[in-house]
Design a protein around this motif. Structure first.
Motif, PDB file in Angstrom:
ATOM      1  N   VAL A 202      28.589  46.939 -81.331  1.00  0.00           N
ATOM      2  CA  VAL A 202      27.306  46.486 -80.786  1.00  0.00           C
ATOM      3  C   VAL A 202      26.206  46.672 -81.826  1.00  0.00           C
ATOM      4  O   VAL A 202      25.412  45.767 -82.113  1.00  0.00           O
ATOM      5  CB  VAL A 202      26.951  47.252 -79.487  1.00  0.00           C
ATOM      6  N   LYS A 203      26.168  47.856 -82.435  1.00  0.00           N
ATOM      7  CA  LYS A 203      25.119  48.156 -83.400  1.00  0.00           C
ATOM      8  C   LYS A 203      25.232  47.265 -84.645  1.00  0.00           C
ATOM      9  O   LYS A 203      24.241  46.755 -85.150  1.00  0.00           O
ATOM     10  CB  LYS A 203      25.146  49.642 -83.791  1.00  0.00           C
ATOM     11  N   LYS A 204      26.469  47.064 -85.127  1.00  0.00           N
ATOM     12  CA  LYS A 204      26.655  46.217 -86.313  1.00  0.00           C
ATOM     13  C   LYS A 204      26.186  44.796 -86.037  1.00  0.00           C
ATOM     14  O   LYS A 204      25.569  44.148 -86.891  1.00  0.00           O
ATOM     15  CB  LYS A 204      28.126  46.224 -86.744  1.00  0.00           C
ATOM     16  N   LYS A 205      26.461  44.322 -84.834  1.00  0.00           N
ATOM     17  CA  LYS A 205      26.061  42.964 -84.461  1.00  0.00           C
ATOM     18  C   LYS A 205      24.531  42.832 -84.488  1.00  0.00           C
ATOM     19  O   LYS A 205      23.979  41.885 -85.038  1.00  0.00           O
ATOM     20  CB  LYS A 205      26.608  42.638 -83.064  1.00  0.00           C
TER      21      LYS A 205
ATOM     22  N   LEU B 236      27.549  51.627 -90.535  1.00  0.00           N
ATOM     23  CA  LEU B 236      26.593  50.745 -89.858  1.00  0.00           C
ATOM     24  C   LEU B 236      26.029  49.649 -90.759  1.00  0.00           C
ATOM     25  O   LEU B 236      25.850  48.516 -90.332  1.00  0.00           O
ATOM     26  CB  LEU B 236      25.397  51.561 -89.341  1.00  0.00           C
ATOM     27  N   PHE B 237      25.699  50.009 -92.000  1.00  0.00           N
ATOM     28  CA  PHE B 237      24.847  49.133 -92.812  1.00  0.00           C
ATOM     29  C   PHE B 237      25.528  48.462 -94.002  1.00  0.00           C
ATOM     30  O   PHE B 237      24.925  47.614 -94.646  1.00  0.00           O
ATOM     31  CB  PHE B 237      23.636  49.915 -93.342  1.00  0.00           C
ATOM     32  N   THR B 238      26.756  48.866 -94.332  1.00  0.00           N
ATOM     33  CA  THR B 238      27.389  48.321 -95.532  1.00  0.00           C
ATOM     34  C   THR B 238      27.520  46.803 -95.422  1.00  0.00           C
ATOM     35  O   THR B 238      27.908  46.280 -94.378  1.00  0.00           O
ATOM     36  CB  THR B 238      28.763  48.995 -95.770  1.00  0.00           C
ATOM     37  N   GLY B 239      27.151  46.128 -96.521  1.00  0.00           N
ATOM     38  CA  GLY B 239      27.273  44.671 -96.543  1.00  0.00           C
ATOM     39  C   GLY B 239      26.025  43.925 -96.111  1.00  0.00           C
ATOM     40  O   GLY B 239      25.954  42.702 -96.242  1.00  0.00           O
ATOM     41  N   LEU B 240      25.027  44.626 -95.614  1.00  0.00           N
ATOM     42  CA  LEU B 240      23.793  43.946 -95.208  1.00  0.00           C
ATOM     43  C   LEU B 240      22.956  43.597 -96.442  1.00  0.00           C
ATOM     44  O   LEU B 240      22.927  44.354 -97.403  1.00  0.00           O
ATOM     45  CB  LEU B 240      22.964  44.821 -94.263  1.00  0.00           C
ATOM     46  N   LYS B 241      22.285  42.459 -96.381  1.00  0.00           N
ATOM     47  CA  LYS B 241      21.397  42.027 -97.471  1.00  0.00           C
ATOM     48  C   LYS B 241      20.281  43.057 -97.684  1.00  0.00           C
ATOM     49  O   LYS B 241      19.857  43.313 -98.790  1.00  0.00           O
ATOM     50  CB  LYS B 241      20.713  40.697 -97.091  1.00  0.00           C
ATOM     51  N   HIS B 242      19.772  43.620 -96.559  1.00  0.00           N
ATOM     52  CA  HIS B 242      18.638  44.543 -96.624  1.00  0.00           C
ATOM     53  C   HIS B 242      19.083  46.009 -96.546  1.00  0.00           C
ATOM     54  O   HIS B 242      18.349  46.845 -96.027  1.00  0.00           O
ATOM     55  CB  HIS B 242      17.641  44.240 -95.497  1.00  0.00           C
ATOM     56  N   VAL B 243      20.265  46.288 -97.069  1.00  0.00           N
ATOM     57  CA  VAL B 243      20.804  47.652 -96.956  1.00  0.00           C
ATOM     58  C   VAL B 243      19.860  48.715 -97.545  1.00  0.00           C
ATOM     59  O   VAL B 243      19.787  49.839 -97.048  1.00  0.00           O
ATOM     60  CB  VAL B 243      22.229  47.742 -97.582  1.00  0.00           C
TER      61      VAL B 243
END
Length: 316
Positions: free
Chosen positions: A98-101, A128-135
């Motif tokens: 849910v949080k990753k989404k 939670l955050f790996t791979g996000l553009k805004h990490v």
């Protein structure tokens, strides 16, 4: 008044508490949920709580309840809710998918100066955050329940979090009257729960081995250790209980190691001990929603009083 927007994802208990804490600090807050009904009841709930706090003299911040309530608005549309926000605090249930989404959706719509923060109590930032553009803008800000009265916030960075994100989050938490602590890197359970679980596991062993009753065990903490720890931590306790830390270690290291070596293995938290503890606690506090809620209300009143006392003692 600060014109900055803070925006809280989802209007459950933690989301509502965060909204109240930020409004007390004079910040504009938007609460977002997909259900309008949830938002309406969250607003009613916040209004009721703030009015009660004001009446009993426990309302935080310099503004009146009405002024604080005026700072909180609600929004079912994610894009509109994010508009103008400088800090986003996610408060969805403790579920990684849910949080990753949610963070995936936010990643697509936020700019480069918004902080994306999670209230998670146990999910690691790297999960939670790996791979996000805004990490670089992502961080965990874990509050302690109930955040309105227990000020600690654990700030936990992702390995790629920009130091300025950590600094800004820390400064913001201080500004709204919370007590932030920085973890230099992520670790399972963060710090609060690691300490809590260490205490729970020894408590469980002592009760399980029949050394002490469950009720007496709780008394050892509430009327012993806990009174001490309400104002100073374990390290300062050591420092003051001898002529400083070095002296304490010289005097007590051997004895401590002797005791620590007798600790048992990690408990299963099942079987006989569960029944034993459950029986003792159910006699004291029957597992009935009404009774549990009354006891929680009492606990929160105690915490309110303690928070007020601590603030007073600091200003003296």
């Amino acid at each position: 008044l600060m014109a900055d927007f803070f925006f809280f994802l989802f209007s459950g208990l933690i989301g509502r508490s965060w909204a109240m804490v930020f409004a007390a600090g004079g910040f504009k807050v938007k609460l977002h949920d997909i259900e309008q009904q949830q938002l309406t009841s969250a607003q009613e709930n916040i209004r009721k709580q703030m009015k009660e706090l004001e009446k009993s003299g426990f309302l935080k911040g310099a503004l009146s309840a009405e002024q604080q309530l005026a700072l909180i608005s609600v929004c079912t549309d994610l894009k509109a809710a994010v508009e103008g926000a400088t800090f986003i605090q996610e408060c969805t249930p403790e579920n990684l998918e849910v949080k990753k989404k949610i963070f995936g959706q936010l990643d697509l719509i936020v700019g480069d100066n918004v902080i994306l923060s999670s209230s998670t109590s146990c999910l690691l930032p790297s999960k939670l955050f790996t791979g996000l553009k805004h990490v670089k803008q992502c961080i965990v800000s874990h509050p302690v329940n109930p955040p309105y009265f227990v000020p600690l916030v654990e700030i936990v960075p992702h390995p790629e979090t920009d130091p300025s994100t950590t600094e800004r989050t820390y400064a913001l938490m201080k500004k709204i009257g919370q007590s932030p602590v920085k973890l230099n890197r992520e670790v399972e359970g963060f710090v609060l729960n690691r300490l809590q679980y260490a205490v729970i596991s020894e408590a469980w062993r002592l009760v399980g081995e029949g050394v002490v009753s469950p009720t007496d065990l709780d008394l050892v903490v509430s009327d012993g250790l806990g009174m001490r720890y309400a104002f100073i931590g374990p390290l300062e306790t050591m420092h003051l209980n001898a002529e400083g830390i070095s002296d304490y270690c010289e005097r007590y290291a051997e004895g401590m190691r002797l005791v620590l070596n007798t600790f048992g293995s990690v408990p299963e938290f099942s079987g006989e001990t569960v029944q034993k503890v459950n029986q003792a606690l159910s006699e004291k506090i029957p597992v009935v929603p009404k009774v549990l809620d009354a006891r929680r209300k009492w606990r929160d009143e105690c915490l309110t009083g303690l928070a007020k006392l601590k603030a007073q003692m600091k200003s003296d």
